[in-house]
Write an enzyme that holds these catalytic residues in place. Structure first.
Site, short mmCIF file in Angstrom:
data_model
loop_
_atom_site.label_atom_id
_atom_site.label_comp_id
_atom_site.label_asym_id
_atom_site.label_seq_id
_atom_site.Cartn_x
_atom_site.Cartn_y
_atom_site.Cartn_z
CD GLU A 122 -2.95 -1.07 2.88
OE1 GLU A 122 -2.32 -0.13 3.43
OE2 GLU A 122 -3.92 -1.80 1.65
CB CYS A 135 2.66 6.55 3.64
SG CYS A 135 3.08 5.23 5.03
CB CYS A 142 4.75 -5.97 9.79
SG CYS A 142 6.16 -5.45 10.52
CB CYS A 146 2.50 -3.20 16.03
SG CYS A 146 4.85 -3.03 16.28
CB CYS A 149 -0.08 -1.81 13.46
SG CYS A 149 0.70 -2.03 11.58
N GLY A 201 5.34 -2.49 6.17
CA GLY A 201 6.93 -3.13 7.24
C GLY A 201 7.73 -2.17 8.07
CG HIS A 257 3.15 3.64 19.75
ND1 HIS A 257 2.42 4.41 18.95
CD2 HIS A 257 3.54 3.00 18.59
CE1 HIS A 257 2.63 4.40 18.12
NE2 HIS A 257 3.23 3.42 17.25
CB CYS A 375 -0.66 0.90 7.27
SG CYS A 375 0.28 0.48 6.85
#
Length: 404
Positions: A122, A135, A142, A146, A149, A201, A257, A375
């Site tokens: 993306e 972006c 990935c 996380c 995400c 990623g 975070h 994402c």
């Protein structure tokens, strides 16, 4: 606990990073897109360019590809026809293919693009009043998982090549019609004025390809985006942070975070390898840190998880001595997400504590929610639609057989 003073040069990089040898396109032709100047020079010499002419030829091809956006050797009119034929015989100029393009009501554009092997990643373009931010992705899927995400729900397939990373910038400029036209007045407003490596990623798990791609993007005779127009976001791959400064020189953002290891271990599992203390020690040593080149700390606001006043005060304490700004990000909820977005009041109370402590604390306005701009969402939705269509087609075929 990891000793923050321990040397990090020998720290292990994740073992499941995959950089597969890429098959040459179109019968063995090399793709010139994504090559650094040195790599292009070596490729042109290997194809028969006299060594004394190589530097000049690189400059000519470079300007056609990266300044004018030309992908056809026959259009490179300051090259002799026989040399254009030599280029066409040995090389291609290819960028990823746009599969879908969605435009949000707020102007955000999201592209699902296909790369070699049929994989998809993306790219998101976010227009603002004073800039246009692109972006881009660095991996297919990935490895970091996380928990907040959406990309973390998609397994790592492979690293992107430098060509596939640069190609994302080029296809966005194609879509925005941003390449200059020979003879036309120079357009002073850049539509793609900034790049953030915040897509799919972890960029620092694909360091060499990201570095080479950014060298191409920053080159003054082509796309020509300065290093301070590029921000690389990492979840905290400590051994590669210093290399980012010396070999790329871009600005740094950290996917932070949380203010305690217990919470960050869950939200950003790489914290179990390089914890908050270790990460902050590396960031304090990041070269060129100043008020004009601050580290951005990204902090997604999760209801009841990391958004208390106590968290805000801990964050102030943690960031002491680091020129920093904190981007507060209202959680962009996705179907099945285990978290909820913090309330507006909670986010503003958190921001006020940071602001009064002297930190710039912008609250990111959610963008492109109507086109699933968080994402990983578009790729997942597309895959679900394809699977649903395949099941429907299979069911229809089975029904036809049963009726026969």
């Amino acid at each position: 606990m990891t000793d923050a003073t321990a040397p990090q040069t020998s720290a292990p990089i994740t073992q499941d990073v995959l950089t597969l040898p890429r098959k040459l396109a179109q019968g063995g032709k090399l793709n010139l897109v994504g090559m650094t100047r040195d790599q292009m020079r070596a490729a042109l010499i290997a194809a028969g360019t006299p060594e004394k002419q190589a530097k000049m030829r690189v400059g000519q091809v470079w300007q056609w590809v990266y300044h004018w956006g030309v992908r056809d050797f026959d259009r490179m009119t300051n090259l002799a026809k026989d040399y254009r034929a030599l280029l066409a015989e040995h090389f291609v100029l290819e960028v990823p293919q746009v599969v879908t393009r969605q435009i949000s009501t707020d102007g955000t554009r999201k592209y699902l693009v296909r790369i070699d092997g049929g994989h998809e990643v993306e790219v998101v373009y976010i227009p603002e009043t004073d800039r246009g931010t692109l972006c881009i992705s660095s991996q297919v899927g990935c490895t970091l998982t996380c928990s907040f995400c959406h990309t973390g729900t998609q397994k790592l397939v492979r690293n992107l090549t430098a060509a596939e990373i640069v190609g994302q910038v080029m296809l966005a400029r194609d879509d925005l019609d941003e390449w200059p036209v020979p003879g036309a007045p120079k357009e002073e407003v850049r539509l793609v004025s900034n790049i953030v490596l915040m897509g799919m990623g972890e960029p620092l798990y694909n360091f060499e390809n990201v570095r080479d791609a950014m060298k191409v993007v920053m080159d003054n005779e082509g796309i020509a985006l300065g290093r301070r127009r590029i921000t690389l976001s990492t979840s905290g791959v400590v051994p590669e942070i210093a290399r980012t400064a010396t070999e790329i020189g871009c600005l740094l953002a950290v996917s932070f975070h949380a203010t305690t290891d217990a919470v960050r271990d869950v939200l950003v599992p790489i914290n179990k390898k390089w914890n908050i203390e270790t990460l902050l020690a590396a960031l304090k040593d990041y070269p060129n840190l100043s008020n004009s080149e601050r580290i951005t700390f990204e902090y997604v606001m999760l209801d009841g998880v990391n958004d208390t006043k106590e968290d805000a005060h801990r964050l102030v304490k943690l960031l002491e001595g680091i020129p920093a700004k904190v981007n507060l990000i209202p959680f962009n909820e996705w179907p099945g997400a285990p978290y909820k977005r913090s309330s507006g009041n909670r986010i503003h109370a958190f921001a006020d504590i940071l602001y009064h402590a002297g930190f710039a604390t912008p609250i990111r306005t959610p963008r492109g929610e109507d086109i699933m701009a968080a994402c990983g969402q578009l790729k997942s939705a597309t895959e679900k639609q394809r699977k649903s269509a395949q099941k429907s087609k299979a069911a229809s075929a089975e029904a036809t057989v049963n009726q026969a």
